[in-house]
Motif scaffolding. Structure first.
Motif, PDB file in Angstrom:
ATOM      1  N   TRP A   1       0.812  -1.218   0.000  1.00 62.69           N
ATOM      2  CA  TRP A   1       0.000   0.000   0.000  1.00 62.69           C
ATOM      3  C   TRP A   1       0.844   1.265   0.000  1.00 62.69           C
ATOM      4  CZ3 TRP A   1      -4.451  -0.514  -1.874  1.00 62.69           C
ATOM      5  CH2 TRP A   1      -5.225  -1.639  -1.619  1.00 62.69           C
ATOM      6  N   ILE A   2       2.136   1.146   0.263  1.00 58.98           N
ATOM      7  CA  ILE A   2       3.023   2.310   0.179  1.00 58.98           C
ATOM      8  C   ILE A   2       3.054   2.844  -1.253  1.00 58.98           C
ATOM      9  CG2 ILE A   2       5.216   1.157  -0.317  1.00 58.98           C
ATOM     10  CD1 ILE A   2       4.945   3.706   2.413  1.00 58.98           C
ATOM     11  N   GLY A   3       2.622   2.013  -2.209  1.00 58.48           N
ATOM     12  CA  GLY A   3       2.550   2.426  -3.609  1.00 58.48           C
ATOM     13  C   GLY A   3       1.562   3.548  -3.862  1.00 58.48           C
ATOM     14  N   ILE A   4       0.696   3.811  -2.906  1.00 58.68           N
ATOM     15  CA  ILE A   4      -0.248   4.920  -3.041  1.00 58.68           C
ATOM     16  C   ILE A   4       0.503   6.253  -3.133  1.00 58.68           C
ATOM     17  CG2 ILE A   4      -2.037   6.223  -1.813  1.00 58.68           C
ATOM     18  CD1 ILE A   4      -3.123   3.523  -0.836  1.00 58.68           C
ATOM     19  N   ILE A   5       1.616   6.351  -2.425  1.00 59.23           N
ATOM     20  CA  ILE A   5       2.363   7.615  -2.400  1.00 59.23           C
ATOM     21  C   ILE A   5       2.904   7.982  -3.784  1.00 59.23           C
ATOM     22  CG2 ILE A   5       4.372   8.810  -1.431  1.00 59.23           C
ATOM     23  CD1 ILE A   5       3.801   7.161   1.162  1.00 59.23           C
ATOM     24  N   PRO A   6       3.664   7.093  -4.447  1.00 62.92           N
ATOM     25  CA  PRO A   6       4.128   7.494  -5.793  1.00 62.92           C
ATOM     26  C   PRO A   6       2.986   7.642  -6.790  1.00 62.92           C
ATOM     27  CG  PRO A   6       4.852   5.258  -5.286  1.00 62.92           C
ATOM     28  CD  PRO A   6       4.241   5.819  -4.041  1.00 62.92           C
ATOM     29  N   LEU A   7       1.915   6.874  -6.617  1.00 61.70           N
ATOM     30  CA  LEU A   7       0.785   6.986  -7.530  1.00 61.70           C
ATOM     31  C   LEU A   7       0.104   8.345  -7.386  1.00 61.70           C
ATOM     32  CD1 LEU A   7      -0.806   5.480  -9.680  1.00 61.70           C
ATOM     33  CD2 LEU A   7      -2.261   4.586  -7.873  1.00 61.70           C
ATOM     34  N   VAL A   8      -0.116   8.792  -6.173  1.00 58.71           N
ATOM     35  CA  VAL A   8      -0.761  10.094  -5.944  1.00 58.71           C
ATOM     36  C   VAL A   8       0.139  11.234  -6.424  1.00 58.71           C
ATOM     37  CG1 VAL A   8      -1.543  11.706  -4.152  1.00 58.71           C
ATOM     38  CG2 VAL A   8      -2.264   9.322  -4.083  1.00 58.71           C
ATOM     39  N   THR A   9       1.427  11.147  -6.143  1.00 63.19           N
ATOM     40  CA  THR A   9       2.321  12.218  -6.598  1.00 63.19           C
ATOM     41  C   THR A   9       2.371  12.264  -8.119  1.00 63.19           C
ATOM     42  OG1 THR A   9       4.298  10.821  -6.394  1.00 63.19           O
ATOM     43  CG2 THR A   9       3.742  12.244  -4.514  1.00 63.19           C
ATOM     44  N   ALA A  10       2.260  11.111  -8.776  1.00 58.73           N
ATOM     45  CA  ALA A  10       2.233  11.090 -10.242  1.00 58.73           C
ATOM     46  C   ALA A  10       0.961  11.744 -10.770  1.00 58.73           C
ATOM     47  CB  ALA A  10       2.338   9.654 -10.748  1.00 58.73           C
ATOM     48  N   VAL A  11      -0.151  11.486 -10.118  1.00 61.40           N
ATOM     49  CA  VAL A  11      -1.427  12.046 -10.573  1.00 61.40           C
ATOM     50  C   VAL A  11      -1.447  13.567 -10.418  1.00 61.40           C
ATOM     51  CG1 VAL A  11      -3.897  12.141 -10.065  1.00 61.40           C
ATOM     52  CG2 VAL A  11      -2.756   9.940 -10.211  1.00 61.40           C
ATOM     53  N   ILE A  12      -0.973  14.070  -9.276  1.00 63.06           N
ATOM     54  CA  ILE A  12      -1.035  15.515  -9.055  1.00 63.06           C
ATOM     55  C   ILE A  12       0.161  16.254  -9.642  1.00 63.06           C
ATOM     56  CG2 ILE A  12      -2.506  15.316  -7.027  1.00 63.06           C
ATOM     57  CD1 ILE A  12      -0.067  15.842  -5.278  1.00 63.06           C
ATOM     58  N   GLY A  13       1.256  15.528  -9.939  1.00 64.89           N
ATOM     59  CA  GLY A  13       2.422  16.154 -10.559  1.00 64.89           C
ATOM     60  C   GLY A  13       3.270  16.971  -9.618  1.00 64.89           C
ATOM     61  N   TRP A  14       3.142  16.735  -8.330  1.00 64.62           N
ATOM     62  CA  TRP A  14       3.894  17.497  -7.331  1.00 64.62           C
ATOM     63  C   TRP A  14       4.466  16.553  -6.299  1.00 64.62           C
ATOM     64  CZ3 TRP A  14       3.007  18.526  -2.018  1.00 64.62           C
ATOM     65  CH2 TRP A  14       3.810  19.533  -1.481  1.00 64.62           C
ATOM     66  N   CYS A  15       5.741  16.685  -6.019  1.00 64.77           N
ATOM     67  CA  CYS A  15       6.419  15.849  -5.030  1.00 64.77           C
ATOM     68  C   CYS A  15       6.911  16.738  -3.898  1.00 64.77           C
ATOM     69  CB  CYS A  15       7.590  15.116  -5.674  1.00 64.77           C
ATOM     70  SG  CYS A  15       8.560  14.157  -4.507  1.00 64.77           S
ATOM     71  N   PRO A  16       6.457  16.485  -2.672  1.00 64.53           N
ATOM     72  CA  PRO A  16       6.897  17.324  -1.556  1.00 64.53           C
ATOM     73  C   PRO A  16       8.413  17.242  -1.315  1.00 64.53           C
ATOM     74  CG  PRO A  16       5.400  15.590  -0.793  1.00 64.53           C
ATOM     75  CD  PRO A  16       5.475  15.501  -2.269  1.00 64.53           C
ATOM     76  N   ALA A  17       9.013  16.084  -1.540  1.00 58.62           N
ATOM     77  CA  ALA A  17      10.466  15.957  -1.350  1.00 58.62           C
ATOM     78  C   ALA A  17      11.216  16.821  -2.358  1.00 58.62           C
ATOM     79  CB  ALA A  17      10.884  14.497  -1.476  1.00 58.62           C
ATOM     80  N   TYR A  18      10.739  16.848  -3.608  1.00 55.84           N
ATOM     81  CA  TYR A  18      11.358  17.710  -4.618  1.00 55.84           C
ATOM     82  C   TYR A  18      11.250  19.174  -4.202  1.00 55.84           C
ATOM     83  CZ  TYR A  18      11.802  14.082  -8.254  1.00 55.84           C
ATOM     84  OH  TYR A  18      12.148  12.992  -8.995  1.00 55.84           O
ATOM     85  N   ASN A  19      10.125  19.539  -3.628  1.00 55.81           N
ATOM     86  CA  ASN A  19       9.911  20.916  -3.202  1.00 55.81           C
ATOM     87  C   ASN A  19      10.895  21.300  -2.096  1.00 55.81           C
ATOM     88  OD1 ASN A  19       8.461  23.341  -3.455  1.00 55.81           O
ATOM     89  ND2 ASN A  19       7.242  22.830  -1.663  1.00 55.81           N
ATOM     90  N   ILE A  20      11.128  20.400  -1.181  1.00 54.82           N
ATOM     91  CA  ILE A  20      12.031  20.678  -0.046  1.00 54.82           C
ATOM     92  C   ILE A  20      13.473  20.900  -0.536  1.00 54.82           C
ATOM     93  CG2 ILE A  20      13.103  19.654   2.002  1.00 54.82           C
ATOM     94  CD1 ILE A  20      10.349  18.336   2.551  1.00 54.82           C
ATOM     95  N   ILE A  21      13.916  20.051  -1.476  1.00 53.85           N
ATOM     96  CA  ILE A  21      15.294  20.169  -1.939  1.00 53.85           C
ATOM     97  C   ILE A  21      15.452  21.101  -3.139  1.00 53.85           C
ATOM     98  CG2 ILE A  21      15.986  17.945  -1.005  1.00 53.85           C
ATOM     99  CD1 ILE A  21      15.795  16.760  -3.803  1.00 53.85           C
ATOM    100  N   GLY A  22      14.341  21.634  -3.639  1.00 50.11           N
ATOM    101  CA  GLY A  22      14.392  22.582  -4.743  1.00 50.11           C
ATOM    102  C   GLY A  22      14.685  21.934  -6.089  1.00 50.11           C
ATOM    103  N   PHE A  23      14.219  20.730  -6.294  1.00 54.63           N
ATOM    104  CA  PHE A  23      14.477  19.974  -7.522  1.00 54.63           C
ATOM    105  C   PHE A  23      13.236  19.948  -8.376  1.00 54.63           C
ATOM    106  CE2 PHE A  23      14.987  15.829  -9.711  1.00 54.63           C
ATOM    107  CZ  PHE A  23      16.193  16.077 -10.336  1.00 54.63           C
ATOM    108  N   LYS A  24      13.396  20.065  -9.694  1.00 55.33           N
ATOM    109  CA  LYS A  24      12.277  19.998 -10.640  1.00 55.33           C
ATOM    110  C   LYS A  24      12.661  19.134 -11.820  1.00 55.33           C
ATOM    111  CE  LYS A  24       9.595  24.171 -10.169  1.00 55.33           C
ATOM    112  NZ  LYS A  24       8.996  25.280 -10.895  1.00 55.33           N
TER     113      LYS A  24
END
Length: 65
Positions: free
Chosen positions: A38-61
């Motif tokens: 069920w941890i797969g929900i996390i990458p699936l949701v981030t793929a759907v919305i197109g936003w990754c909180p970890a990328y935001n924290i480290i300033g990566f796009k």
């Protein structure tokens, strides 16, 4: 602020995350059948919305804009 300005993931990144998420969720039903899939929900949701909180924290796009 629109959702488009919040996106920080490109198309390839989103596709890879969606596939990984679906594979992990599938493991809940086939294979080892552990609830850890069920941890797969996390990458699936981030793929759907197109936003990754970890990328935001480290300033990566990975998106073009």
């Amino acid at each position: 602020m629109s959702l488009e300005t919040l996106k920080n993931m490109g198309s390839a990144d989103r596709i890879i995350r969606a596939v990984v998420g679906l594979v992990l969720i599938a493991l809940v039903f086939v294979g080892p059948q552990t609830p850890w899939g069920w941890i797969g929900i996390i990458p699936l949701v981030t793929a759907v919305i197109g936003w990754c909180p970890a990328y935001n924290i480290i300033g990566f796009k990975t998106c073009k804009s």
